[in-house]
Design a protein around this motif. Sequence first.
Motif, PDB file in Angstrom:
ATOM      1  N   ALA A  67     -47.042 -30.989 -46.383  1.00  0.00           N
ATOM      2  CA  ALA A  67     -46.693 -31.191 -47.793  1.00  0.00           C
ATOM      3  C   ALA A  67     -46.087 -29.908 -48.378  1.00  0.00           C
ATOM      4  O   ALA A  67     -45.093 -29.941 -49.112  1.00  0.00           O
ATOM      5  CB  ALA A  67     -47.934 -31.608 -48.585  1.00  0.00           C
ATOM      6  N   VAL A  68     -46.704 -28.779 -48.025  1.00  0.00           N
ATOM      7  CA  VAL A  68     -46.205 -27.492 -48.545  1.00  0.00           C
ATOM      8  C   VAL A  68     -44.800 -27.218 -48.020  1.00  0.00           C
ATOM      9  O   VAL A  68     -43.899 -26.810 -48.766  1.00  0.00           O
ATOM     10  CB  VAL A  68     -47.175 -26.341 -48.160  1.00  0.00           C
ATOM     11  CG1 VAL A  68     -46.570 -24.988 -48.500  1.00  0.00           C
ATOM     12  CG2 VAL A  68     -48.519 -26.505 -48.862  1.00  0.00           C
ATOM     13  N   LEU A  69     -44.594 -27.488 -46.730  1.00  0.00           N
ATOM     14  CA  LEU A  69     -43.283 -27.199 -46.138  1.00  0.00           C
ATOM     15  C   LEU A  69     -42.199 -28.107 -46.728  1.00  0.00           C
ATOM     16  O   LEU A  69     -41.084 -27.650 -47.020  1.00  0.00           O
ATOM     17  CB  LEU A  69     -43.359 -27.341 -44.606  1.00  0.00           C
ATOM     18  CG  LEU A  69     -42.107 -26.916 -43.848  1.00  0.00           C
ATOM     19  CD1 LEU A  69     -41.719 -25.463 -44.140  1.00  0.00           C
ATOM     20  CD2 LEU A  69     -42.306 -27.094 -42.337  1.00  0.00           C
ATOM     21  N   ILE A  70     -42.541 -29.371 -46.943  1.00  0.00           N
ATOM     22  CA  ILE A  70     -41.556 -30.282 -47.557  1.00  0.00           C
ATOM     23  C   ILE A  70     -41.175 -29.736 -48.941  1.00  0.00           C
ATOM     24  O   ILE A  70     -39.993 -29.669 -49.300  1.00  0.00           O
ATOM     25  CB  ILE A  70     -42.115 -31.722 -47.690  1.00  0.00           C
ATOM     26  CG1 ILE A  70     -42.233 -32.378 -46.316  1.00  0.00           C
ATOM     27  CG2 ILE A  70     -41.221 -32.579 -48.593  1.00  0.00           C
ATOM     28  CD1 ILE A  70     -42.930 -33.736 -46.333  1.00  0.00           C
ATOM     29  N   ALA A  71     -42.188 -29.316 -49.707  1.00  0.00           N
ATOM     30  CA  ALA A  71     -41.917 -28.805 -51.060  1.00  0.00           C
ATOM     31  C   ALA A  71     -41.035 -27.556 -51.001  1.00  0.00           C
ATOM     32  O   ALA A  71     -40.108 -27.388 -51.799  1.00  0.00           O
ATOM     33  CB  ALA A  71     -43.236 -28.503 -51.770  1.00  0.00           C
ATOM     34  N   LYS A  72     -41.306 -26.707 -50.034  1.00  0.00           N
ATOM     35  CA  LYS A  72     -40.531 -25.465 -49.919  1.00  0.00           C
ATOM     36  C   LYS A  72     -39.065 -25.773 -49.589  1.00  0.00           C
ATOM     37  O   LYS A  72     -38.139 -25.249 -50.215  1.00  0.00           O
ATOM     38  CB  LYS A  72     -41.141 -24.548 -48.847  1.00  0.00           C
ATOM     39  CG  LYS A  72     -40.363 -23.249 -48.669  1.00  0.00           C
ATOM     40  CD  LYS A  72     -40.947 -22.388 -47.553  1.00  0.00           C
ATOM     41  CE  LYS A  72     -40.384 -20.983 -47.550  1.00  0.00           C
ATOM     42  NZ  LYS A  72     -39.020 -20.863 -47.110  1.00  0.00           N
ATOM     43  N   VAL A  73     -38.880 -26.652 -48.606  1.00  0.00           N
ATOM     44  CA  VAL A  73     -37.503 -26.971 -48.191  1.00  0.00           C
ATOM     45  C   VAL A  73     -36.758 -27.628 -49.360  1.00  0.00           C
ATOM     46  O   VAL A  73     -35.577 -27.360 -49.609  1.00  0.00           O
ATOM     47  CB  VAL A  73     -37.524 -27.848 -46.918  1.00  0.00           C
ATOM     48  CG1 VAL A  73     -36.140 -28.362 -46.580  1.00  0.00           C
ATOM     49  CG2 VAL A  73     -38.077 -27.046 -45.741  1.00  0.00           C
ATOM     50  N   GLN A  74     -37.485 -28.457 -50.111  1.00  0.00           N
ATOM     51  CA  GLN A  74     -36.874 -29.089 -51.288  1.00  0.00           C
ATOM     52  C   GLN A  74     -36.474 -28.028 -52.329  1.00  0.00           C
ATOM     53  O   GLN A  74     -35.421 -28.117 -52.943  1.00  0.00           O
ATOM     54  CB  GLN A  74     -37.906 -30.015 -51.929  1.00  0.00           C
ATOM     55  CG  GLN A  74     -37.404 -31.411 -52.128  1.00  0.00           C
ATOM     56  CD  GLN A  74     -38.550 -32.350 -52.511  1.00  0.00           C
ATOM     57  OE1 GLN A  74     -39.654 -31.925 -52.880  1.00  0.00           O
ATOM     58  NE2 GLN A  74     -38.298 -33.619 -52.422  1.00  0.00           N
ATOM     59  N   ASP A  75     -37.350 -27.033 -52.491  1.00  0.00           N
ATOM     60  CA  ASP A  75     -37.025 -25.927 -53.415  1.00  0.00           C
ATOM     61  C   ASP A  75     -35.712 -25.257 -53.008  1.00  0.00           C
ATOM     62  O   ASP A  75     -34.877 -24.936 -53.850  1.00  0.00           O
ATOM     63  CB  ASP A  75     -38.104 -24.836 -53.391  1.00  0.00           C
ATOM     64  CG  ASP A  75     -39.371 -25.199 -54.147  1.00  0.00           C
ATOM     65  OD1 ASP A  75     -39.388 -26.234 -54.831  1.00  0.00           O
ATOM     66  OD2 ASP A  75     -40.356 -24.428 -54.036  1.00  0.00           O
ATOM     67  N   GLU A  76     -35.534 -25.035 -51.694  1.00  0.00           N
ATOM     68  CA  GLU A  76     -34.302 -24.347 -51.239  1.00  0.00           C
ATOM     69  C   GLU A  76     -33.080 -25.187 -51.624  1.00  0.00           C
ATOM     70  O   GLU A  76     -32.059 -24.651 -52.067  1.00  0.00           O
ATOM     71  CB  GLU A  76     -34.288 -24.116 -49.720  1.00  0.00           C
ATOM     72  CG  GLU A  76     -35.553 -23.562 -49.073  1.00  0.00           C
ATOM     73  CD  GLU A  76     -35.926 -22.151 -49.496  1.00  0.00           C
ATOM     74  OE1 GLU A  76     -35.217 -21.577 -50.305  1.00  0.00           O
ATOM     75  OE2 GLU A  76     -36.962 -21.653 -49.008  1.00  0.00           O
ATOM     76  N   GLY A  77     -33.206 -26.499 -51.459  1.00  0.00           N
ATOM     77  CA  GLY A  77     -32.097 -27.379 -51.866  1.00  0.00           C
ATOM     78  C   GLY A  77     -31.813 -27.236 -53.351  1.00  0.00           C
ATOM     79  O   GLY A  77     -30.657 -27.147 -53.779  1.00  0.00           O
ATOM     80  N   GLY A  78     -32.892 -27.166 -54.143  1.00  0.00           N
ATOM     81  CA  GLY A  78     -32.726 -26.984 -55.593  1.00  0.00           C
ATOM     82  C   GLY A  78     -32.032 -25.661 -55.907  1.00  0.00           C
ATOM     83  O   GLY A  78     -31.147 -25.601 -56.769  1.00  0.00           O
ATOM     84  N   HIS A  79     -32.414 -24.614 -55.185  1.00  0.00           N
ATOM     85  CA  HIS A  79     -31.783 -23.302 -55.425  1.00  0.00           C
ATOM     86  C   HIS A  79     -30.274 -23.394 -55.167  1.00  0.00           C
ATOM     87  O   HIS A  79     -29.466 -22.850 -55.920  1.00  0.00           O
ATOM     88  CB  HIS A  79     -32.369 -22.220 -54.511  1.00  0.00           C
ATOM     89  CG  HIS A  79     -33.835 -21.987 -54.725  1.00  0.00           C
ATOM     90  ND1 HIS A  79     -34.574 -21.150 -53.926  1.00  0.00           N
ATOM     91  CD2 HIS A  79     -34.699 -22.475 -55.651  1.00  0.00           C
ATOM     92  CE1 HIS A  79     -35.834 -21.137 -54.346  1.00  0.00           C
ATOM     93  NE2 HIS A  79     -35.924 -21.941 -55.389  1.00  0.00           N
ATOM     94  N   GLY A  80     -29.932 -24.093 -54.084  1.00  0.00           N
ATOM     95  CA  GLY A  80     -28.510 -24.264 -53.780  1.00  0.00           C
ATOM     96  C   GLY A  80     -27.796 -24.947 -54.940  1.00  0.00           C
ATOM     97  O   GLY A  80     -26.710 -24.529 -55.358  1.00  0.00           O
ATOM     98  N   MET A  81     -28.439 -25.964 -55.509  1.00  0.00           N
ATOM     99  CA  MET A  81     -27.801 -26.708 -56.611  1.00  0.00           C
ATOM    100  C   MET A  81     -27.628 -25.835 -57.861  1.00  0.00           C
ATOM    101  O   MET A  81     -26.589 -25.856 -58.501  1.00  0.00           O
ATOM    102  CB  MET A  81     -28.614 -27.967 -56.970  1.00  0.00           C
ATOM    103  CG  MET A  81     -28.652 -29.005 -55.881  1.00  0.00           C
ATOM    104  SD  MET A  81     -27.006 -29.525 -55.341  1.00  0.00           S
ATOM    105  CE  MET A  81     -27.070 -29.155 -53.617  1.00  0.00           C
ATOM    106  N   TYR A  82     -28.678 -25.028 -58.211  1.00  0.00           N
ATOM    107  CA  TYR A  82     -28.493 -24.164 -59.402  1.00  0.00           C
ATOM    108  C   TYR A  82     -27.334 -23.210 -59.151  1.00  0.00           C
ATOM    109  O   TYR A  82     -26.559 -22.892 -60.047  1.00  0.00           O
ATOM    110  CB  TYR A  82     -29.661 -23.227 -59.733  1.00  0.00           C
ATOM    111  CG  TYR A  82     -31.073 -23.734 -59.734  1.00  0.00           C
ATOM    112  CD1 TYR A  82     -31.401 -25.023 -60.114  1.00  0.00           C
ATOM    113  CD2 TYR A  82     -32.110 -22.861 -59.373  1.00  0.00           C
ATOM    114  CE1 TYR A  82     -32.717 -25.436 -60.104  1.00  0.00           C
ATOM    115  CE2 TYR A  82     -33.424 -23.280 -59.361  1.00  0.00           C
ATOM    116  CZ  TYR A  82     -33.718 -24.569 -59.722  1.00  0.00           C
ATOM    117  OH  TYR A  82     -35.023 -24.963 -59.696  1.00  0.00           O
TER     118      TYR A  82
END
Length: 331
Positions: A81-96
């Motif tokens: 769960a933590v790793l999924i959240a982290k990888v999702q965060d990286e995607g969000g960073h790319g979008m910002y």
Amino acid sequence: MYTQALDSPAESAGTSDEPERLERFQARIDRDEKIEPKDWMPEAYRQALIRQIAQHAHSEIVGMLPEGNWITRAPSLRRKAVLIAKVQDEGGHGMYLYSAAETLGVSRGQLIAQLLAGRAKYSSIFNYPTLSWADIGAIGWLVDGAAIMNQIPLCRCSYGPYARAMVRICKEESFHQRQGFEIMLTLARGSDAQRAMAQDALRRWWWPSLMMFGPSDAHSVHTAQSMRWKIKRFSNDELRQRFIDVTVPQAEFLGLSVPDPALHWDEATRHYQPGPIDWSELQTVLKGEGPCNHERLEARRAAHEAGRWVREAAAAYAQKHRGLEHGADAS
Ligand code: FAQ
């Protein structure tokens, strides 16, 4: 996010770099004022920002791949769960970051096309393989650790949208760094096999992490100008040294050894002095010949193709609704 505000002919439309304007611009930077999308800026400043922000955005997106590779193999539900959240965060960073780049007059589509065509750079670190679960710990601890060291000063970057994007990104990166360190701590306090796995990950990720900060100051082509413009606040070597100073005691705490026989504490400078970095390795990775360059680009291209129907469906849906709105206007 910002682009709709850019279509009015503002002063920013001018490209003439006459000396008084440049002087006024530099004076604003020297006063630590933020430069905003509609403000006049020298074309070279705009291009420098597009270059850096785009490379940064691509790094976040490609950076999802080495860790994404371990989601199905995480050792517990909590870790997964933590790793999924982290990888999702990286995607969000790319979008910002793509949004921040768009404020400079380039579209996300253009930038992604450059990445997929192999014409854009992204961080060298993401061209290395993740061979064991300990690599996920090492990425959080070292790669996110290096990213924070480099990115905290970017929160004070002279360009407003980039600086503001970095504030949120840094908060998330600091959480990422802690989760990585916690994985390393668990392994370091575990069985002999787990400790060996952690040590092997440190052995493989240490030098590439130091290379994330870019070439030495003597070979960095952009640092001097980027520092004058306060895009960068510190040089590559300064940030690399800070990272080494913070990270070596952490490795000691973990009971792991840094793979650098020449590394020592220098009482005179009060810094850890590393051995020489093999810069030919960074050059090889930047030329596209690192261990996973080819694989990473292929994975991005495949993901882009696989998502084509979603983009087309979203565009068709938006088109249909525009049609309905016009129909409603006409009635
Ligand atoms: N890899 O003159 P300099 C992350 C290029 S995000 C690839 O020193 P500059 C989050 C450089 O672009 C990690 N290329 O350049 C995460 C330039 O090429 P160009 C990314 C590199 O810009 C964690 C040329 O060499 N972070 O990790 C590298 O002044 C975990 C000459 O270099 C950022 O992008 C390299 N290591 O300094 C995600 C931060 N180093 O354009 C997932 C923002 C240099 O002339 C999991 N960027 N190059 O063709 C920066 O701070 C700067 O751009 C530097 C480079 C420090 C990277």
